[in-house]
Design an enzyme around this catalytic site. Structure first.
Site, PDB file in Angstrom:
ATOM      1  CG  ASP A 281      -9.299   2.699  -0.559  1.00  0.00           C
ATOM      2  OD1 ASP A 281      -8.843   1.566  -0.761  1.00  0.00           O
ATOM      3  OD2 ASP A 281      -8.700   3.575   0.103  1.00  0.00           O
TER       4      ASP A 281
ATOM      5  CG  ASP B 195      -2.173   0.740   1.105  1.00  0.00           C
ATOM      6  OD1 ASP B 195      -2.304   1.528   0.145  1.00  0.00           O
ATOM      7  OD2 ASP B 195      -3.058   0.580   1.978  1.00  0.00           O
TER       8      ASP B 195
END
Ligand code: DGJ
Length: 737
Positions: A548, A478
Site C-alpha cells: 500500500d 484483497d
C-alpha cells in the site's frame, strides 16, 4: 536431465546440466541426504559418511552399532529415535507415542510431475520438462506410509519437493508437524537472507548468521504475512550479488509457515520449512492421505542475482497459469487512492475517461461498490451492487467503461465479513471465533470460516452472479486482516488444529473455481498491500499488489527486496498522487513512474487532478511502457546497487538477445561535493555498441567494466538531480562488433 538409481549403492542421483541432488539409503533404511549442489558425474557413487562409529551420548541400535542418526544427513528425519535436531515431521499415535521410524520401501521414477490435490504447485507444460522421483517409506508400527516427491527440471537448477502421508494402519494418528522440505548441510558456514517487514515496508532483505544455534522465521497470522516472507536464501558468507553459492527455498503456500535453520554441535546445519507446526494437529484416519505444500529449492554458484534470474524464469514458466502468462500486463488505473469509497457512477466514469485519454488499458473499481459499503464498518460479505452509488449495477458500469475503450476490473475481499452485513446477520456462525471469548476485529471486520465448504459455496455463488452478468477482465482479490481466535464454530474439538490449513485450502478452492468459471480474467492478489505475496498465490493470481506504500522512494526498497524471490511481472506497482498518501513525500511524476515501470505498471490517482504538464508526462510514460513492458516484465533483471546500502541505487533489465536494455538509477538525497562514483552495468554484449538515450554509442564492455558515473562529472549522461530523483537510460545495440 534425469534420475538414476544405483542399486548396489542404494543411491538416487537427480541431475540436469547444472545441478545434482543425491539421496542415499542409510544403514537402517532411513532416507539419507548425500549432496545438493553443482552438477557432478551422475555415475559417481558418493561416499556415505553417515556411519562413523560409536560416540559418547550418541544412540544407536544393536544391529547397527556403527550408525548413529545424530551424525547423519537426512531427507525426512523422524522424531524420537536418535536424531536430536528438529524433525521434518511428528505424529502422535493413538497410544500416545510420538516415536516413528520411516524405512525406504520402494521407488518410482517417471517423466513429468503430478499435481498436488487442492494445493498450488509448480507444473510441467510438457512431460519432458521434468523427471520425478517418488520414494515410498513406511513406519509399520504407526501404519504410516510416507511418499517423498522430488522433481528435477530440465532447464532450471531447481528441485521441487513435497510429501504425502498416508494412514495405512488401523487407528487414527495426529500429524503435528509435516515439513515440505528438510535440507541437511555438511557444515554450517552459512548465513540466510530473510525478507521481512510490516505493512508499508514489505520484504526488506536481512542477513542472519546460521553458524550457531537456531534461527527461524514464521507466520501465525493465517496468511504468509508482511512480517516474514515464506522465502529464504541460504548462502555462503562471501556470496554476493554476482558471485558465490546460494540456495533459494520457497514454500509454495500462503498460510502459516515456519522456516527454521539449526546448527548442531558437530557443525552441521539443518534447514526445514513447511506449514507452521504451532497449533497444527491434523487427525489422519485409516485410509486417509495428507499432502504437504510444495517447496522449491533453487541453486546457484554465481551469486544472488543469478539465483533471482532462475527464480523469475521458473515462476513465470512453471508456476503462473493465467492466460497472461508470459504476456505484457495491461496498464491499469485504479480509483482507490483517488476516491476511496466516496464515489458514484459519474465520478468513476470521469476518472476512467481521463485514463482513456492518457492511454491506460484497464480501469479498476476498488473497494466500496457493494452492500452498504460507505465506510469500512459495513458491507463486507454482501456481494451485490450498491445501487445508490451505481444505479445500473456493475453490469451497466462495466459496459460504459468498455464503451470508452477500456477493460473493466473489480475489487473483492471475499474472505471477510462486517458485523453490519446481511451475511453476518444470517450466519453469525460462519466466522472464526473462539467459544465464550471476545473476538478481535481488524479494520472492523471478521474472518469468514473458509474451512466450511458451505461458506465458500455461498461466497462463490454471490461472486458468480456479479461476474457472470458484467464485463469483467480483471479482479483484485484483497484480504485486510490477520486471523485471530482461529476456531471453527460447531466443528469437533479434534478438528480445531486443522482449521488454519483448511482455511487457506478453502481460499485456494475459491480461486480455483473462479478461474475455472472465468478463465480469461486476470487476477491480482492483495493483502493490505503485500501481506500475502508468495509463490502459492502466484499459481492463482499472476500478479500481487506489492504494498500500500506507493511512495516512490519506499517502493524502490520494497520492489528491490521483492525481486530476490519474485519476478518483476508479479509486482503490482502504480504511480500515485503526490504528496504521497502514506509518507507525505513529494516526488516528481517521472521519478514515480521510473520505479513503477519495474512492475506491472499502472496509476492510482485521479488524472483529472494533476497539472496539464504532468498529464502530458503521464501520456508519454504510457507510450513508453507500452513499448517496453515486455522488456521490464520478462527481461533479465540485474540489481546493480542496493538502496539499503547506498544513497544511489540502480537496477536494469536486459533483453534475451542483449540488444535492448534499460537502466534506472535512484538517488535518495542530493549530497554536495561528493566524488564521482560509478555504476557498472551488467548482462550486455561486450562487443555490442549501445546507443544510450538516442545519443552517443558505447561498447558493452566499457559499460560493464568501467561503468557510468553517478554524479556530475566527466560524462554527460548522469547529472545529479534533487532528492528522490531518478535517471533512466535506454540502451539499444545496433550492430555487434
Ligand atoms: C487495501 C489495499 O491494499 C488497497 O489497495 C485497497 O484496495 C484497500 N484495501 C481497499 O479497502
Amino acid at each position: 536431465m534425469g534420475v538414476i538409481f544405483h542399486k548396489t549403492a542404494q543411491q538416487f542421483h537427480l541431475f540436469n546440466n547444472k545441478i545434482s541432488y543425491v539421496i542415499g539409503i542409510c544403514p537402517d533404511g532411513e532416507v539419507g541426504h548425500l549432496y545438493f549442489g553443482k552438477r557432478i558425474h551422475e555415475n559417481q557413487i558418493l561416499a556415505n559418511e553417515q556411519t562413523r562409529g560409536i560416540r559418547p551420548l550418541c544412540c544407536n541400535r544393536k544391529e547397527n552399532e556403527d550408525y548413529t542418526k545424530e551424525l547423519a544427513l537426512l531427507e525426512y528425519p523422524a522424531f524420537g529415535n536418535g536424531d536430536f535436531r528438529s524433525p521434518a515431521y511428528e505424529v502422535q499415535q493413538d497410544n500416545g507415542s510420538r516415536v516413528t521410524n520411516l524405512v525406504y520401501v520402494s521407488h518410482n521414477i517417471y517423466p513429468g510431475k503430478k499435481r498436488i490435490p487442492g494445493l498450488p504447485a509448480s507444473y510441467v507444460n510438457v512431460e519432458t520438462e521434468a523427471t520425478t522421483l517418488e520414494l515410498r517409506c513406511l513406519d509399520e508400527v504407526a501404519g504410516m506410509d510416507v511418499t517423498l516427491f522430488y522433481t528435477i527440471w530440465e532447464n532450471y537448477p531447481v528441485i521441487s519437493r513435497y510429501a504425502k502421508i498416508h494412514n495405512v494402519g488401523k487407528t487414527t494418528f495426529v500429524i503435528n508437524k509435516a515439513s515440505s522440505v528438510c535440507l541437511d548441510f555438511y557444515d554450517n558456514e552459512y548465513e540466510w537472507m530473510q525478507f521481512e517487514g510490516a505493512w508499508g515496508r514489505e520484504r526488506y532483505p536481512k542477513v542472519r548468521n546460521l553458524s550457531a544455534g537456531s534461527s527461524s522465521i514464521e507466520s501465525m497470522r493465517g496468511h504468509s504475512s508482511a512480517s516474514y516472507n515464506p522465502f529464504v536464501i541460504v548462502k555462503r558468507k562471501n556470496t554476493d550479488e554476482h558471485m558465490g553459492e546460494a540456495i533459494g527455498i520457497h514454500l509454495v503456500y500462503s498460510g502459516n509457515f515456519r522456516a527454521k535453520a539449526e546448527s548442531d554441535m558437530y557443525g552441521k546445519l539443518r534447514v526445514t520449512m513447511g506449514i507452521n507446526p504451532r497449533w497444527f494437529a491434523w487427525p489422519l484416519a485409516p485410509g486417509d492421505e495428507f499432502y504437504t505444500p510444495e517447496a522449491l529449492l533453487e541453486f546457484t554458484q554465481n551469486g544472488l542475482n543469478d539465483l533471482s534470474q532462475t527464480i523469475h524464469s521458473f515462476l513465470n514458466h512453471q508456476m503462473v497459469r493465467s492466460p497472461y502468462k508470459g504476456k505484457g500486463r495491461p496498464i491499469l488505473l485504479n480509483n482507490w487512492e483517488a476516491t476511496e469509497m466516496d464515489f458514484d457512477e459519474e465520478k468513476i466514469l470521469r476518472i476512467a475517461r481521463k485514463g482513456k485519454e492518457a492511454g491506460v488499458e484497464l480501469f479498476v473499481l476498488d473497494d466500496g461498490w457493494f452492500g452498504k459499503r460507505n465506510d469500512d464498518y459495513a458491507g463486507l460479505g454482501d456481494w451485490f451492487v450498491n445501487t445508490d452509488k451505481l444505479p445500473e449495477g456493475i453490469k451497466g458500469l462495466s459496459e460504459k467503461v468498455n464503451a470508452l475503450g477500456l477493460q473493466f476490473g473489480l475489487w473483492i475481499e471475499p474472505e471477510m465479513v462486517n458485523e453490519d452485513s446481511d451475511l453476518y446477520r444470517a450466519h453469525p456462525d460462519w466466522v472464526l471465533a473462539a467459544p465464550n471469548r471476545p473476538r478481535s476485529l481488524g479494520r472492523h471486520q471478521m474472518v469468514l470460516d473458509y474451512s466450511k465448504p458451505e461458506v465458500v459455496d455461498a461466497i462463490y455463488d454471490m461472486l458468480y452472479q456479479v461476474i457472470s452478468t458484467a464485463s469483467i477482465s480483471y479482479i483484485k482479490w484483497d484480504m485486510n486482516r490477520s486471523i485471530t481466535e482461529c476456531y471453527s464454530q460447531g466443528a469437533p474439538a479434534t478438528e480445531q488444529g486443522t482449521i488454519y490449513h483448511k482455511y487457506i485450502k478453502g481460499v485456494y478452492s475459491l480461486y480455483e473455481r473462479l478461474i475455472a468459471a472465468f478463465p480469461e480474467i486476470l487476477f491480482e492478489s492483495c493483502a493490505s498491500g503485500g501481506a500475502r505475496f508468495d509463490a502459492g498465490m502466484l499459481y492463482y493470481a499472476p500478479q500481487a499488489w506489492c504494498s500500500d506504500d506507493t511512495d516512490g522512494h519506499e517502493r524502490v526498497k520494497i520492489q528491490y527486496g521483492t525481486s530476490y524471490g519474485y519476478p518483476i511481472a508479479s509486482m503490482g506497482a502504480h504511480v500515485s498522487a503526490s504528496p504521497n498518501l502514506q509518507t507525505g513525500r513529494d516526488i516528481a511524476i517521472d521519478d514515480r513512474a521510473n520505479i513503477a515501470c519495474f512492475g506491472t505498471f499502472g496509476y492510482e490517482l485521479d488524472l483529472n487532478e494533476i497539472s496539464e504538464e504532468e498529464f502530458q508526462k503521464v501520456k508519454e510514460q504510457i507510450v513508453f511502457m507500452k513499448e517496453y513492458r515486455e522488456l521490464f516484465q520478462y527481461g533479465n533483471l540485474y540489481r546493480l546497487q542496493s538502496p539499503f546500502e547506498k544513497n544511489i541505487s540502480a537496477w536494469m533489465v536486459v533483453s534475451e538477445d542483449r540488444k535492448d536494455a534499460i537502466v534506472v538509477t535512484y538517488k535518495t538525497l542530493k549530497t554536495p561535493n561528493v566524488g564521482i562514483d560509478r555504476i557498472k552495468l551488467q548482462g550486455l554484449n561486450p562487443d555490442g555498441k549501445y546507443r544510450i538515450n538516442g545519443g552517443q554509442t558505447t561498447y558493452g564492455d566499457y559499460l560493464m567494466e568501467v561503468g557510468i558515473p553517478t554524479q556530475d562529472g566527466e560524462e554527460s549522461w548522469f547529472y545529479s538531480d534533487g532528492d528522490f530523483s531518478s535517471r533512466r537510460y535506454i540502451l539499444k545495440s545496433e550492430v555487434t562488433k
